[in-house]
Design an enzyme around this catalytic site. Structure first.
Site, PDB file in Angstrom:
ATOM      1  N   CYS A   1     -15.726  34.486  32.091  1.00 29.47           N
ATOM      2  CA  CYS A   1     -15.582  33.314  31.227  1.00 29.47           C
ATOM      3  C   CYS A   1     -16.041  33.665  29.821  1.00 29.47           C
ATOM      4  O   CYS A   1     -15.568  33.091  28.843  1.00 29.47           O
ATOM      5  CB  CYS A   1     -16.378  32.149  31.778  1.00 29.47           C
TER       6      CYS A   1
ATOM      7  N   GLY B   1     -11.256  21.303  35.256  1.00 26.20           N
ATOM      8  CA  GLY B   1     -12.256  20.367  34.734  1.00 26.20           C
ATOM      9  C   GLY B   1     -11.634  19.040  34.335  1.00 26.20           C
ATOM     10  O   GLY B   1     -12.213  17.970  34.555  1.00 26.20           O
TER      11      GLY B   1
ATOM     12  N   ARG C   1      -8.265  23.370  33.017  1.00 23.02           N
ATOM     13  CA  ARG C   1      -7.295  22.536  33.767  1.00 23.02           C
ATOM     14  C   ARG C   1      -8.003  21.854  34.943  1.00 23.02           C
ATOM     15  O   ARG C   1      -7.863  20.646  35.144  1.00 23.02           O
ATOM     16  CB  ARG C   1      -6.159  23.444  34.277  1.00 23.02           C
TER      17      ARG C   1
ATOM     18  N   GLY D   1     -14.809  26.671  36.568  1.00 25.12           N
ATOM     19  CA  GLY D   1     -13.425  27.121  36.710  1.00 25.12           C
ATOM     20  C   GLY D   1     -12.666  26.861  35.427  1.00 25.12           C
ATOM     21  O   GLY D   1     -13.255  26.756  34.348  1.00 25.12           O
ATOM     22  N   SER D   2     -11.371  26.719  35.558  1.00 25.99           N
ATOM     23  CA  SER D   2     -10.525  26.562  34.374  1.00 25.99           C
ATOM     24  C   SER D   2     -10.692  25.168  33.751  1.00 25.99           C
ATOM     25  O   SER D   2     -11.101  24.208  34.428  1.00 25.99           O
ATOM     26  CB  SER D   2      -9.067  26.761  34.770  1.00 25.99           C
TER      27      SER D   2
ATOM     28  N   GLU E   1     -18.498  23.813  33.770  1.00 23.26           N
ATOM     29  CA  GLU E   1     -18.549  25.165  33.173  1.00 23.26           C
ATOM     30  C   GLU E   1     -17.125  25.700  33.201  1.00 23.26           C
ATOM     31  O   GLU E   1     -16.687  26.259  34.206  1.00 23.26           O
ATOM     32  CB  GLU E   1     -19.472  26.071  34.003  1.00 23.26           C
TER      33      GLU E   1
HETATM   34  P1  NAD Z   1      -9.680  27.562  38.903  1.00 12.88           P
HETATM   35  O1  NAD Z   1      -9.860  26.413  37.976  1.00 12.88           O
HETATM   36  O2  NAD Z   1      -8.324  27.931  39.324  1.00 12.88           O
HETATM   37  O3  NAD Z   1     -10.509  27.290  40.250  1.00 12.88           O
HETATM   38  C1  NAD Z   1     -11.908  27.075  40.226  1.00 12.88           C
HETATM   39  C2  NAD Z   1     -12.309  26.259  41.424  1.00 12.88           C
HETATM   40  O4  NAD Z   1     -11.856  24.921  41.262  1.00 12.88           O
HETATM   41  C3  NAD Z   1     -11.718  26.741  42.761  1.00 12.88           C
HETATM   42  O5  NAD Z   1     -12.723  26.645  43.746  1.00 12.88           O
HETATM   43  C4  NAD Z   1     -10.600  25.761  42.999  1.00 12.88           C
HETATM   44  O6  NAD Z   1     -10.268  25.608  44.348  1.00 12.88           O
HETATM   45  C5  NAD Z   1     -11.207  24.479  42.439  1.00 12.88           C
HETATM   46  N1  NAD Z   1     -10.276  23.431  42.059  1.00 12.88           N
HETATM   47  C6  NAD Z   1      -9.137  23.568  41.357  1.00 12.88           C
HETATM   48  N2  NAD Z   1      -8.577  22.366  41.136  1.00 12.88           N
HETATM   49  C7  NAD Z   1      -9.391  21.452  41.708  1.00 12.88           C
HETATM   50  C8  NAD Z   1      -9.357  20.022  41.817  1.00 12.88           C
HETATM   51  N3  NAD Z   1      -8.359  19.308  41.297  1.00 12.88           N
HETATM   52  N4  NAD Z   1     -10.361  19.399  42.458  1.00 12.88           N
HETATM   53  C9  NAD Z   1     -11.381  20.122  42.979  1.00 12.88           C
HETATM   54  N5  NAD Z   1     -11.465  21.477  42.926  1.00 12.88           N
HETATM   55  C10 NAD Z   1     -10.477  22.134  42.287  1.00 12.88           C
HETATM   56  O7  NAD Z   1     -10.411  28.811  38.212  1.00 12.88           O
HETATM   57  P2  NAD Z   1     -10.404  30.360  38.630  1.00 12.88           P
HETATM   58  O8  NAD Z   1      -9.072  30.947  38.355  1.00 12.88           O
HETATM   59  O9  NAD Z   1     -11.001  30.530  39.992  1.00 12.88           O
HETATM   60  O10 NAD Z   1     -11.476  30.953  37.602  1.00 12.88           O
HETATM   61  C11 NAD Z   1     -11.177  31.329  36.286  1.00 12.88           C
HETATM   62  C12 NAD Z   1     -11.539  30.230  35.304  1.00 12.88           C
HETATM   63  O11 NAD Z   1     -12.892  29.846  35.479  1.00 12.88           O
HETATM   64  C13 NAD Z   1     -11.436  30.716  33.859  1.00 12.88           C
HETATM   65  O12 NAD Z   1     -10.885  29.671  33.082  1.00 12.88           O
HETATM   66  C14 NAD Z   1     -12.883  30.971  33.478  1.00 12.88           C
HETATM   67  O13 NAD Z   1     -13.142  30.912  32.102  1.00 12.88           O
HETATM   68  C15 NAD Z   1     -13.577  29.885  34.225  1.00 12.88           C
HETATM   69  N6  NAD Z   1     -14.987  30.196  34.442  1.00 12.88           N
HETATM   70  C16 NAD Z   1     -15.912  29.542  33.667  1.00 12.88           C
HETATM   71  C17 NAD Z   1     -17.252  29.851  33.795  1.00 12.88           C
HETATM   72  C18 NAD Z   1     -18.288  29.180  32.931  1.00 12.88           C
HETATM   73  O14 NAD Z   1     -19.458  29.287  33.252  1.00 12.88           O
HETATM   74  N7  NAD Z   1     -17.923  28.495  31.866  1.00 12.88           N
HETATM   75  C19 NAD Z   1     -17.672  30.806  34.741  1.00 12.88           C
HETATM   76  C20 NAD Z   1     -16.699  31.423  35.527  1.00 12.88           C
HETATM   77  C21 NAD Z   1     -15.355  31.109  35.361  1.00 12.88           C
END
Ligand code: NAD
Length: 501
Positions: A291, A240, A238, A235-236, A257
């Site tokens: 991503c 991570g 933020r 995910g983002s 990731e």
């Molecule tokens: P996001 O960070 O908003 O959410 C991702 C996941 O994290 C969701 O399931 C969310 O519920 C969970 N989450 C958020 N805060 C959390 C916390 N404090 N504790 C536990 N879980 C939490 O991301 P998004 O908007 O769904 O996806 C887009 C982002 O993901 C972009 O930044 C993209 O680059 C990244 N991404 C990275 C990869 C990679 O392999 N590097 C792959 C896909 C997406």
């Protein structure tokens, strides 16, 4: 009920998943195609998360001693089910994440590919034999199952990311508890139905794969449970930065990731036709919501005007609209927030002296959805807006004179996921791939940064989090290493010549 809602409901029924309309469900699922409600599902409580981990732990006791090639049979069965249901699951990805049909299908193909890879891997989880310094001794490494793996996934790869983790974890002997994005719950329910069927067919323990639905509190309950030995979070950045310290506080393992801010260099020797095609796919594919999407183009000044003009012309021809329609190449953004972030970034780029050559405004698309014209913006410098990841189709263009300058610009961002150079000059290509070149986890020559194959390790550096998933030896993150020393002599010599009594 809207057309897309009816389609989603029919697909879920064919996949053996529960009906998506639970009258008591507080999580509302919407399609980005037209904003229609396509489901209502119940969120899990933190007590239910704990119960899911309890059952995964119970399954682990049996699964860790199941021979790895037998564990591979489960993943083979999952791959078979995915082949059978590729069309339906791909369509559901389109409905729920807004990807065009061929990308939805491509995502399911990626799941099939990782299953095939993992089945082979189930016979190759081998360690080293190491020469001992002591006579009559032998040393070796064994790789043992780790324990429960928690998977947190993002909306933009709603099914593939789970499968990268689950296929490897399952052959490595680990149960999986999955928290999908709250924006893509129906595809998660579909995958869960398929894996439950695979588990039933091979007679594997029932608690092996669990899905937990909800927002941040559900994710946190997973992250904080000490029985979750590896938290694989996508995910983002933020997210991570919130997850990593919590896992570290209990000395757990995390595999992160996170966001990317991927660039391509275009050198004077580049095959410009090929570069234009590679750049357009990487920058515009998935409406810039990968991503690995190409966000920065660093072009030699001698070819900049020509290249940018050709790209802008190519952008004019992009069909934008309903991703279920066969001719569409650019579907919707995921939601209103994503569209607002797009507009805000365009405004910030203009304020920094950028010139919008094409796009940058909302597009018609399907009423209720958020469609935009992908933007190309030439920038006088790599300002803050360029250095941040905006998850939308904006391509910032910067000029360079020397390769050193281009590489310095390339690496001068906080993220480090994917990168590329377009050049026919072997010195430039090798310099870009060398230790003095790209600082990313992925560096390509004459293809764009997006669209990785499963055979390589996937992941990035710096604020992208440092994790590696998928192919190569990424499986080692899902196992624990034991070093064994075996004495088959009658003596007890100590290492380093130490005498004791
Ligand atoms: P996001 O960070 O908003 O959410 C991702 C996941 O994290 C969701 O399931 C969310 O519920 C969970 N989450 C958020 N805060 C959390 C916390 N404090 N504790 C536990 N879980 C939490 O991301 P998004 O908007 O769904 O996806 C887009 C982002 O993901 C972009 O930044 C993209 O680059 C990244 N991404 C990275 C990869 C990679 O392999 N590097 C792959 C896909 C997406």
């Amino acid at each position: 009920m809207s057309d897309v809602a009816a389609q989603a409901r029919e697909i879920l029924a064919r996949l053996g998943a529960p009906d998506p309309f639970d009258a008591d469900g507080e999580l509302i699922c919407r399609s980005p195609i037209d904003g229609a409600e396509i489901g209502r599902v119940a969120a899990h409580s933190t007590a239910e998360v704990t119960a899911a981990i309890d059952s995964a732990e119970a399954a682990f006791a049996q699964w860790r001693t199941t021979p790895a090639p037998v564990r591979g049979e489960l993943v083979r069965e999952l791959g078979t089910l995915l082949r059978e249901h590729k069309d339906d699951l791909g369509a559901l990805v389109t409905i729920e994440a807004g990807k065009i049909r061929s990308e939805g299908l491509g995502e399911v193909q990626e799941m099939i590919d990782i299953c095939d890879f993992a089945v082979g891997l189930s016979r190759q989880l081998h360690g080293l034999t190491i020469a001992s310094e002591r006579p009559g001794h032998r040393m070796m490494e064994q790789w043992h199952p780790l324990g429960v793996v928690g998977v947190i996934s993002a909306f933009n790869f709603p099914v593939a990311v789970w499968s990268w983790n689950a296929a490897l974890a399952l052959v490595c002997g680990d149960p999986v508890v999955w928290k999908p994005s709250e924006k893509t719950l129906l595809t998660a329910l579909a995958c869960q139905a398929l894996v439950v069927e695979a588990v039933r067919r091979v007679g594997a323990p029932a608690g092996l794969c669990r899905v937990i639905l909800g927002g941040v509190p559900v994710g946190e309950a997973l992250v904080d449970d000490p029985r979750v030995r590896l938290v694989s979070a996508t995910g983002s950045t933020r997210m991570g930065k919130q997850v990593a310290p919590r896992v570290a506080a209990r000395l757990g393992r995390s595999l992160l990731e996170l966001g990317g801010n991927n660039a391509a260099l275009v050198a004077p020797s580049a095959d410009v036709d090929l570069a234009v095609r590679g750049i357009a796919f990487s920058a515009v594919g998935t409406a810039g919501q990968r991503c690995t999407s190409l966000r920065r183009l660093i072009v030699h000044r001698s070819i900049l005007d020509d290249l940018v003009a050709r790209l802008a012309a190519a952008y004019q021809t992009l069909p934008i609209g309903d991703p279920l329609d066969a001719g569409t190449l650019v579907g919707p953004l995921i939601d209103a927030d994503a569209a607002a972030a797009f507009t805000k970034a365009i405004e910030a780029a203009r304020a920094d002296g950028g010139t919008v050559l094409t796009g940058g405004v909302e597009a018609e698309g399907v009423p209720g959805g958020h469609y935009v014209h992908p933007a190309i913006v030439t920038m006088p410098a790599q300002t803050d807006v360029v250095r941040a990841e905006t998850f939308a189709p904006i391509l910032y263009v910067l000029g360079y004179d020397t390769l050193d300058e281009a590489i310095a610009l390339h690496n001068d961002v906080p993220q480090g996921l994917a990168s590329a150079i377009f050049t026919l000059d072997v010195r430039e290509a090798e310099t870009f791939l060398s230790a003095a070149g790209s600082d990313c986890g992925i560096a390509n020559v004459n293809i764009g940064p997006s669209g990785a194959e499963i055979g390589g390790a996937f992941g990035g550096e710096k604020e992208t989090g440092g994790g590696r998933e998928s192919g190569s030896d990424a499986w080692k993150a899902y196992m624990r290493r034991a070093t064994n020393t075996i004495n088959y002599s009658t003596e007890l010599p100590l290492a380093q010549g130490v005498e004791f009594g």
